[in-house]
Enzyme design. Structure first.
Site: not given
Ligand code: PBG
Length: 327
Positions: A197, A250
């Site tokens: 991520k 992601k």
């Molecule tokens: C939180 C989380 C995020 C997303 C999914 N879980 C945001 C972040 O890490 O700030 C983002 C998903 C998206 O942008 O569609 N842990």
């Protein structure tokens, strides 16, 4: 003489369908859904045209429409009022809290649907971070956060969650959560780890939807540097060892190389998260008539399958499933 003519395999729709290497079906899709307290509420997310925050009753309706379209899984994100947020995400383990209640309702109404829940502090945190913040130094505390994450995962499992998705990027969390789930008798609850991520600007619209942007600083000390690729394989090896069932990359579109690299190095199923900013870009350009939104959507979702994803979390899930049913 070179008499190769690759165009022979493209000469008709029929032959193109015969040589096609990857395909997209509704069964590949996971629909992220935003929940708000109340009933009969459908509050559109401005930066994500076509997406809404639903109250639990309407989440059940939406999930049931998705399931009827062949989408097997939803991933839930609660949007909490500020009054419920604190520095240790206390509300995340409340058995009667918004998320847990919605999971129960969903599993009662649709027992066959896979319900996935996100494990990270941010929707519950007054600091807007995925872990606990040391307010003196601003540091995101790894090991102190693990307890909170594990308790959150157990509370979600107790409510009936089928898959927990740690999205926090703390070190060691997959093993920690696995142990906590097993100790509480939840051996059958799966872990879909947000393995690679990245600290991405593509999450903007999501943070609007949940009002979960960090109050101070950014997420770069725990989410990955967009410049790195080998580091994703390192995270992958750790998640495999720690007992993850499914690994995720992601965002999606700017990280297809990471997905493909991971595909070549693991036998575990892979997921990719086609995030909010990717969705917003397509919607915005389509609204202006600058691209054909439906075609771009299908091309984008197919690219994830081609790069090696077994499943795609996408805000396009419903629209894509509707289109795929027509063809
Ligand atoms: C939180 C989380 C995020 C997303 C999914 N879980 C945001 C972040 O890490 O700030 C983002 C998903 C998206 O942008 O569609 N842990």
């Amino acid at each position: 003489m070179n008499n190769a003519r690759p165009r022979r395999n493209r000469k008709s729709n029929a032959i193109r369908s015969m040589v096609r290497e990857s395909s997209l079906t509704a069964a590949d899709l996971i629909a992220p859904l935003f929940i708000i307290e109340g009933s009969g509420l459908n509050v559109p997310v401005e930066s994500m045209p076509g997406q809404s925050r639903f109250s639990p009753d309407l989440i059940v309706k939406e999930a049931s429409e998705l399931f009827d379209l062949g989408v097997p899984c939803v991933s839930l994100f609660p949007a909490l009022e500020d009054g419920l947020k604190d520095s240790v995400a206390s509300e995340s383990t409340n058995p009667d809290g918004l998320l847990q209640r919605t999971v129960k309702m969903l599993k009662e109404a649709l027992p066959e649907l896979m319900v996935m829940t996100d494990v990270a502090l941010d929707p519950y945190s007054s600091d807007g971070h995925d872990g606990i913040v040391d307010h003196a130094t601003g540091e995101i505390l790894n090991d102190q956060s693990l307890d909170v994450l594990a308790n959150m995962a157990v509370a979600q499992a107790r409510a009936g969650s089928d898959i927990v998705g740690p999205s926090d990027m703390m070190d060691g969390r997959v093993a920690f959560i696995r142990k906590a789930l097993d100790e509480e008798g939840f051996q059958n609850v799966s872990i879909m780890s947000y393995t690679a991520k990245y600290a991405s600007a593509f999450y903007g619209p999501f943070r609007d939807a949940l009002d979960s942007a960090p109050k101070k600083g950014d997420k770069k000390t725990y989410q990955m540097d967009p410049s790195n690729s080998r580091e994703a394989l390192l995270e992958m090896q750790l998640d495999e060892k720690e007992g993850a069932d499914i690994l995720m990359v992601k965002p999606g579109l700017p990280y297809l190389d990471i997905l493909s690299e991971m595909r070549n190095h693991t036998h575990l199923p892979l997921a990719v998260y086609n995030v909010s900013g990717e969705y917003a870009m397509v919607k915005a350009a389509a609204e202006r008539g600058w691209i054909d939104g439906e075609k771009v959507m299908l091309e984008m979702l197919t690219s994830f399958k081609r790069a090696g994803a077994d499943m795609v979390l996408s805000y396009f899930s419903k629209e894509a499933a509707q289109l795929l049913r027509q063809v």
